[in-house]
Each structure stands twice: as structure tokens, then as C-alpha cells.
Design an enzyme around this catalytic site. Structure first.
Site, PDB file in Angstrom:
ATOM      1  N   SER A 129      19.323 -26.352  71.735  1.00  0.00           N
ATOM      2  CA  SER A 129      19.474 -26.468  73.181  1.00  0.00           C
ATOM      3  C   SER A 129      18.584 -27.576  73.733  1.00  0.00           C
ATOM      4  O   SER A 129      17.500 -27.856  73.189  1.00  0.00           O
ATOM      5  CB  SER A 129      19.093 -25.133  73.841  1.00  0.00           C
ATOM      6  OG  SER A 129      18.942 -25.277  75.242  1.00  0.00           O
ATOM      7  N   TYR A 154      13.491 -18.420  75.770  1.00  0.00           N
ATOM      8  CA  TYR A 154      14.762 -18.897  75.199  1.00  0.00           C
ATOM      9  C   TYR A 154      14.546 -20.212  74.457  1.00  0.00           C
ATOM     10  O   TYR A 154      14.978 -20.379  73.313  1.00  0.00           O
ATOM     11  CB  TYR A 154      15.794 -19.068  76.313  1.00  0.00           C
ATOM     12  CG  TYR A 154      17.057 -19.764  75.851  1.00  0.00           C
ATOM     13  CD1 TYR A 154      17.933 -19.141  74.980  1.00  0.00           C
ATOM     14  CD2 TYR A 154      17.367 -21.052  76.293  1.00  0.00           C
ATOM     15  CE1 TYR A 154      19.087 -19.778  74.540  1.00  0.00           C
ATOM     16  CE2 TYR A 154      18.515 -21.693  75.873  1.00  0.00           C
ATOM     17  CZ  TYR A 154      19.373 -21.050  74.986  1.00  0.00           C
ATOM     18  OH  TYR A 154      20.508 -21.694  74.553  1.00  0.00           O
TER      19      TYR A 154
END
Length: 339
Positions: A129, A154
Site C-alpha cells: 500500500s 494498517y
């Protein structure tokens, strides 16, 4: 049985689109998903319904964190390539439910790596990501930059995925490629992401939350461009970088068969411009709550995609207006709404 590509998170936004594209390319696909209720399960099931009847598609409801289940899956299928798109997503949700990220993004990821190395698969491709860039402010973000300062749980789990994959590359010579996605949007998208949230709120006459007072910039990347990049990478097996040196270690490559790539639009858009385009397409002005930058968010993302282009000759090409138009058309048709 023909060699099969395992796609995890097959009922998810990116996973569904990838499965459909691979099936269109006459590949054999096993899709797995745990169909959790992080967002509307019916949307996930409706995605799967688009591909469920394809002769080359097999779906298994399974959880990566179930080690026995994963071992059984690999023992009973001739899996040649893994594309891991399953993850507990969302920066803000990690503030509420951190355990979900540990279970899916760490435990589940290691289970999958273990199965992949035992099976001696040809290529392990996994979603990372843009969030891994964290506190890094050097723009555009490059895979050769240091990314040791994540600002959300995350992001930390995604950085951990890259490190775990590299360790398996080192120990087992498992070819691994990590793909850092930049703010993916488009038809069948996730309801927790900005475009979906904003579109729904505008149609329902509800206010939208505009974080960082609309000054955030995001490298919004249309789903078809993401999928094109992934499909090209799948058969691009990484080779050791002969120029890699431990004296000046390059985070984007390795002495082993390991690579990291950005897949982004390479053209960041300010959030207020994004909202204005959406308003013009729908034909209605959004009610706006201007808010401070949310904990865990970063003010800007911007992808350097030179390595991706040199590797597979591809650059994203869908402009933001075209991408939003396609999403709004899908949203209107799926939810049967029009002004």
C-alpha cells in the site's frame, strides 16, 4: 489439472476485478475470501455472482488465518501462482479494531507464505500500500526510499508484509513481488472509501466529511489501470538484482528474487478538486463538513512509477474525470438511483 492462480480476497474490490480479467484471459483461477462483514456482504456476493459460473473459476470461502484450511487448499489444488489481495483494509478502522489487522494481515499472510514455499510456487505476488510511505515527505514516493516510519497500524502491517516476504525469499528462494497500490477507485469499489462515501452522501442529501479541510492530495488510481499492472507483473518473475549491495541496501530490490513496485496514477489530485468533479458529474453540490487531518492519514500521496514502466512497459492512463464518470454510472445502475 491445469496450473491455477490463487487470488485471495476474490470477493473484494480489486480481487474481483483481477479474477474477472484473468478469466477473460483464459487463466484458471481459484478465488478465496472469508466474506467478513467489514462492509456490505451482499456487495461482495454480487461481485462473485459476476464470475461464479465461469468454467475456469473455483471459489472457496476460507480464512487466511486458518492454517489447517490453507494447508488443505494447497494440498488439493495445483496452485502455480499466488496473488494475495486479502487484507483487513482501512487506516481509520485500525484505530478501532487492531486485532483484525494482526489476524488477517500478519497471521494470515505468514500462513500463505508457508503454504507457498512448501508448494514451491512460481511467483508470490502481494498487495502492499502507498500508506507504507508514512511520514516520508519526499515526492514522488519511490520504492527506493526508506519507509521505516509508518503512521498507522494498517501501514505497519503492510510494511511487515514486505519484510516477511523478503525473509521467505531469502530463506526459501521464493520469488516475491510486492505492489504498493495508490488509492484505488472505480466500479464495484469499497463502500468505506472516499468516492463511494461521497457519492452515497450526495444522493442521500447528507453531508460529507472533508478531512484536512480539502487540502489533501491523493494519487487516485482507476481500477482497470491497477489490474493491468497486476496482470503484467504476475508473469514477470523477479530475478536477483546483481547490483544490490549490503553497504548501500536498496529497499526496492534484493540480492534475491524480490521486487517492490508502485502502481499509482502518477498525477495527484487535491481532494476539493476531486469533490468538484464528482459534484459536476452527479449534478448536485455536496454538503460539506470541513475537518482536521485524521489520525493515521497522510496529507499527500504521489507515486513514482518508473520501475513499473521499466519492468513491464505500463503506465496508468485513466484520467480522474473519466474514472469518476464510470463509477457514478455503475453506482446509479447498481443502486437504481438518479436525480
Amino acid at each position: 489439472m491445469s496450473n491455477q492462480i490463487l487470488v485471495t480476497g476474490a470477493a473484494g474490490f480489486i480481487g474481483f476485478h483481477l479474477c474477472r480479467r484473468l478469466l477473460d484471459n483464459n487463466r484458471f483461477v481459484i478465488g478465496i475470501d472469508n466474506l467478513n462483514d467489514y462492509y456490505d456482504v451482499n456487495l461482495k456476493k454480487d461481485r462473485l455472482a459476476q464470475i461464479a459460473s465461469h468454467d475456469h473459476f473455483t471459489f472457496c470461502q476460507a480464512d487466511l488465518a486458518d492454517a489447517d484450511g490453507m494447508n488443505h487448499l494447497f494440498a488439493t489444488h495445483n496452485i502455480d501462482i499466488v496473488v494475495n489481495l486479502a487484507a483487513q483494509a482501512g487506516v481509520r478502522y485500525s484505530l478501532i479494531n487492531p486485532d483484525a489487522y494482526v489476524r488477517s494481515n500478519l497471521t494470515g499472510f505468514v500462513n500463505l507464505l508457508e503454504c507457498a514455499q512448501k508448494k514451491q510456487i512460481r511467483h508470490f505476488v502481494f498487495a502492499s500500500s502507498s500508506s507504507v510511505y508514512g511520514a516520508n515527505t519526499h515526492m514522488p514516493f519511490s520504492v527506493h526510499d526508506n519507509v521505516d516510519h509508518p503512521v498507522s497500524l494498517y501501514a505497519a502491517t503492510k510494511k511487515a508484509n514486505e519484510l516477511l516476504a523478503h525473509s521467505y525469499c531469502h530463506i526459501y528462494n521464493l520469488p516475491c513481488t510486492g505492489l504498493r497500490f495508490f488509492t484505488v477507485y472505480g466500479p464495484w469499489g469499497r463502500p468505506d472509501m472516499a468516492l463511494f462515501l461521497f457519492t452515497r452522501a450526495i444522493y442521500e442529501g447528507k453531508p460529507i466529511n472533508v478531512f484536512n479541510h480539502g487540502k489533501m492530495k491523493r494519487d487516485f488510481t482507476y481500477i482497470d489501470d491497477i489490474i493491468e499492472g497486476v496482470v503484467r507483473i504476475i508473469d514477470k518473475i523477479p530475478e536477483p538484482d546483481k547490483k544490490w549491495s549490503g553497504d548501500t541496501p536498496d529497499p526496492g530490490t534484493s540480492y534475491g528474487p524480490y521486487r517492490i513496485y508502485n502502481i499509482g496514477n502518477n498525477s495527484p489530485v487535491q481532494l476539493m478538486q476531486f469533490i468538484e468533479i464528482l459534484e459536476s458529474i452527479i449534478g448536485k453540490t455536496a454538503l460539506k463538513n470541513f475537518m482536521d487531518l485524521q489520525t493515521g492519514d497522510v496529507p499527500a500521496t504521489y507515486a513514482n512509477i518508473d520501475d513499473l514502466y521499466h519492468a513491464v512497459g505500463f503506465k496508468p492512463r485513466t484520467d480522474i474525470k473519466t474514472g469518476i464518470q464510470r463509477f457514478v454510472k455503475w453506482y446509479q445502475d447498481y443502486y437504481h438511483v438518479h436525480l
